[in-house]
Design a protein around this motif. Sequence first.
Motif, PDB file in Angstrom:
ATOM      1  N   THR A  17       0.781  -1.236   0.000  1.00 38.49           N
ATOM      2  CA  THR A  17       0.000   0.000   0.000  1.00 38.49           C
ATOM      3  C   THR A  17       0.811   1.284   0.000  1.00 38.49           C
ATOM      4  OG1 THR A  17      -0.166  -0.032   2.414  1.00 38.49           O
ATOM      5  CG2 THR A  17      -1.938  -1.107   1.179  1.00 38.49           C
ATOM      6  N   ARG A  18       2.120   1.203   0.258  1.00 46.13           N
ATOM      7  CA  ARG A  18       2.920   2.423   0.342  1.00 46.13           C
ATOM      8  C   ARG A  18       4.209   2.293  -0.456  1.00 46.13           C
ATOM      9  NH1 ARG A  18       2.909   3.407   6.603  1.00 46.13           N
ATOM     10  NH2 ARG A  18       4.922   4.252   6.114  1.00 46.13           N
ATOM     11  N   PRO A  19       4.673   3.396  -1.042  1.00 44.70           N
ATOM     12  CA  PRO A  19       5.928   3.344  -1.799  1.00 44.70           C
ATOM     13  C   PRO A  19       7.164   3.297  -0.905  1.00 44.70           C
ATOM     14  CG  PRO A  19       5.010   5.550  -1.881  1.00 44.70           C
ATOM     15  CD  PRO A  19       3.997   4.687  -1.176  1.00 44.70           C
ATOM     16  N   THR A  20       7.047   3.824   0.317  1.00 47.71           N
ATOM     17  CA  THR A  20       8.165   3.795   1.260  1.00 47.71           C
ATOM     18  C   THR A  20       7.650   3.483   2.657  1.00 47.71           C
ATOM     19  OG1 THR A  20       8.006   6.166   1.782  1.00 47.71           O
ATOM     20  CG2 THR A  20       9.501   5.544  -0.024  1.00 47.71           C
ATOM     21  N   VAL A  21       8.570   3.032   3.501  1.00 50.89           N
ATOM     22  CA  VAL A  21       8.261   2.799   4.910  1.00 50.89           C
ATOM     23  C   VAL A  21       9.401   3.363   5.748  1.00 50.89           C
ATOM     24  CG1 VAL A  21       6.825   0.751   4.556  1.00 50.89           C
ATOM     25  CG2 VAL A  21       9.288   0.482   4.888  1.00 50.89           C
ATOM     26  N   SER A  22       9.135   3.582   7.016  1.00 48.21           N
ATOM     27  CA  SER A  22      10.186   4.036   7.930  1.00 48.21           C
ATOM     28  C   SER A  22      11.133   2.875   8.218  1.00 48.21           C
ATOM     29  CB  SER A  22       9.561   4.535   9.233  1.00 48.21           C
ATOM     30  OG  SER A  22       9.014   3.444   9.958  1.00 48.21           O
ATOM     31  N   VAL A  23      12.273   3.201   8.802  1.00 49.63           N
ATOM     32  CA  VAL A  23      13.234   2.165   9.157  1.00 49.63           C
ATOM     33  C   VAL A  23      12.620   1.231  10.198  1.00 49.63           C
ATOM     34  CG1 VAL A  23      15.525   1.712  10.122  1.00 49.63           C
ATOM     35  CG2 VAL A  23      15.196   3.626   8.552  1.00 49.63           C
ATOM     36  N   SER A  24      11.861   1.773  11.136  1.00 49.36           N
ATOM     37  CA  SER A  24      11.204   0.936  12.152  1.00 49.36           C
ATOM     38  C   SER A  24      10.198  -0.014  11.517  1.00 49.36           C
ATOM     39  CB  SER A  24      10.506   1.815  13.187  1.00 49.36           C
ATOM     40  OG  SER A  24      11.445   2.555  13.915  1.00 49.36           O
ATOM     41  N   ALA A  37      18.183  -2.801  11.622  1.00 51.22           N
ATOM     42  CA  ALA A  37      17.715  -2.162  10.388  1.00 51.22           C
ATOM     43  C   ALA A  37      18.507  -0.885  10.114  1.00 51.22           C
ATOM     44  CB  ALA A  37      16.223  -1.865  10.483  1.00 51.22           C
ATOM     45  N   TYR A  38      18.757  -0.087  11.160  1.00 51.14           N
ATOM     46  CA  TYR A  38      19.570   1.117  10.972  1.00 51.14           C
ATOM     47  C   TYR A  38      21.001   0.759  10.589  1.00 51.14           C
ATOM     48  CZ  TYR A  38      16.193   4.670  12.337  1.00 51.14           C
ATOM     49  OH  TYR A  38      15.120   5.528  12.350  1.00 51.14           O
ATOM     50  N   ALA A  39      21.543  -0.296  11.165  1.00 51.26           N
ATOM     51  CA  ALA A  39      22.901  -0.738  10.813  1.00 51.26           C
ATOM     52  C   ALA A  39      22.962  -1.159   9.349  1.00 51.26           C
ATOM     53  CB  ALA A  39      23.344  -1.876  11.725  1.00 51.26           C
ATOM     54  N   MET A  40      21.951  -1.875   8.888  1.00 50.78           N
ATOM     55  CA  MET A  40      21.904  -2.278   7.476  1.00 50.78           C
ATOM     56  C   MET A  40      21.781  -1.065   6.565  1.00 50.78           C
ATOM     57  SD  MET A  40      19.525  -5.694   7.666  1.00 50.78           S
ATOM     58  CE  MET A  40      19.726  -6.146   5.930  1.00 50.78           C
ATOM     59  N   ALA A  41      21.042  -0.062   6.999  1.00 53.02           N
ATOM     60  CA  ALA A  41      20.910   1.173   6.212  1.00 53.02           C
ATOM     61  C   ALA A  41      22.254   1.900   6.143  1.00 53.02           C
ATOM     62  CB  ALA A  41      19.837   2.063   6.822  1.00 53.02           C
ATOM     63  N   ARG A  42      22.935   2.000   7.282  1.00 49.13           N
ATOM     64  CA  ARG A  42      24.249   2.674   7.307  1.00 49.13           C
ATOM     65  C   ARG A  42      25.276   1.968   6.437  1.00 49.13           C
ATOM     66  NH1 ARG A  42      23.073   3.288  12.720  1.00 49.13           N
ATOM     67  NH2 ARG A  42      24.232   1.419  13.267  1.00 49.13           N
ATOM     68  N   SER A  43      25.234   0.630   6.431  1.00 50.26           N
ATOM     69  CA  SER A  43      26.233  -0.135   5.675  1.00 50.26           C
ATOM     70  C   SER A  43      25.901  -0.249   4.188  1.00 50.26           C
ATOM     71  CB  SER A  43      26.378  -1.537   6.265  1.00 50.26           C
ATOM     72  OG  SER A  43      25.224  -2.311   5.986  1.00 50.26           O
ATOM     73  N   GLY A  44      24.699   0.190   3.805  1.00 48.59           N
ATOM     74  CA  GLY A  44      24.310   0.119   2.402  1.00 48.59           C
ATOM     75  C   GLY A  44      23.595  -1.167   2.016  1.00 48.59           C
ATOM     76  N   GLY A  52      14.787  15.258   4.471  1.00 55.59           N
ATOM     77  CA  GLY A  52      15.102  16.071   5.643  1.00 55.59           C
ATOM     78  C   GLY A  52      15.957  15.247   6.580  1.00 55.59           C
ATOM     79  N   ALA A  53      15.515  15.109   7.826  1.00 60.01           N
ATOM     80  CA  ALA A  53      16.253  14.301   8.795  1.00 60.01           C
ATOM     81  C   ALA A  53      15.740  12.867   8.843  1.00 60.01           C
ATOM     82  CB  ALA A  53      16.122  14.926  10.175  1.00 60.01           C
ATOM     83  N   ARG A  54      14.712  12.588   8.068  1.00 60.28           N
ATOM     84  CA  ARG A  54      14.057  11.273   8.124  1.00 60.28           C
ATOM     85  C   ARG A  54      14.616  10.328   7.056  1.00 60.28           C
ATOM     86  NH1 ARG A  54       7.952   9.735   6.828  1.00 60.28           N
ATOM     87  NH2 ARG A  54       7.964   7.772   7.931  1.00 60.28           N
ATOM     88  N   LEU A  55      14.797   9.070   7.425  1.00 67.12           N
ATOM     89  CA  LEU A  55      15.199   8.040   6.473  1.00 67.12           C
ATOM     90  C   LEU A  55      13.985   7.168   6.162  1.00 67.12           C
ATOM     91  CD1 LEU A  55      18.568   6.771   7.977  1.00 67.12           C
ATOM     92  CD2 LEU A  55      18.246   8.347   6.082  1.00 67.12           C
ATOM     93  N   VAL A  56      13.736   6.938   4.890  1.00 64.59           N
ATOM     94  CA  VAL A  56      12.680   6.021   4.477  1.00 64.59           C
ATOM     95  C   VAL A  56      13.276   4.993   3.525  1.00 64.59           C
ATOM     96  CG1 VAL A  56      10.780   7.646   4.820  1.00 64.59           C
ATOM     97  CG2 VAL A  56      11.902   7.528   2.592  1.00 64.59           C
ATOM     98  N   ILE A  57      12.628   3.858   3.480  1.00 68.38           N
ATOM     99  CA  ILE A  57      13.111   2.755   2.655  1.00 68.38           C
ATOM    100  C   ILE A  57      12.057   2.434   1.609  1.00 68.38           C
ATOM    101  CG2 ILE A  57      13.793   0.323   2.676  1.00 68.38           C
ATOM    102  CD1 ILE A  57      14.725   0.814   5.582  1.00 68.38           C
TER     103      ILE A  57
END
Length: 70
Positions: A17-24, A37-44, A52-57
């Motif tokens: 239903t959504r194109p992106t989701v939060s890291v949580s 999940a944040y570690a995987m985001a940081r490592s690529g 802005g300050a928000r990360l979405v996946i």
Amino acid sequence: MNTMTAGATTPLNLLATRPTVSVSEAAQILSISRGQAYAMARSGQIRVIKIGARLVIPTDQLRELIDGSR
């Protein structure tokens, strides 16, 4: 009270239903901790978009991870 009602938003419903989701939310979908999940985001390992300050996946990224793990 039943939390699994027809209109309930479950983590997997977010993929459809959504194109992106939060890291949580991504952590819930992947059944991993929020910190992992944040570690995987940081490592690529998970592609993120910074708004802005928000990360979405992107949910297509999560579908690829899920499909690749089968």
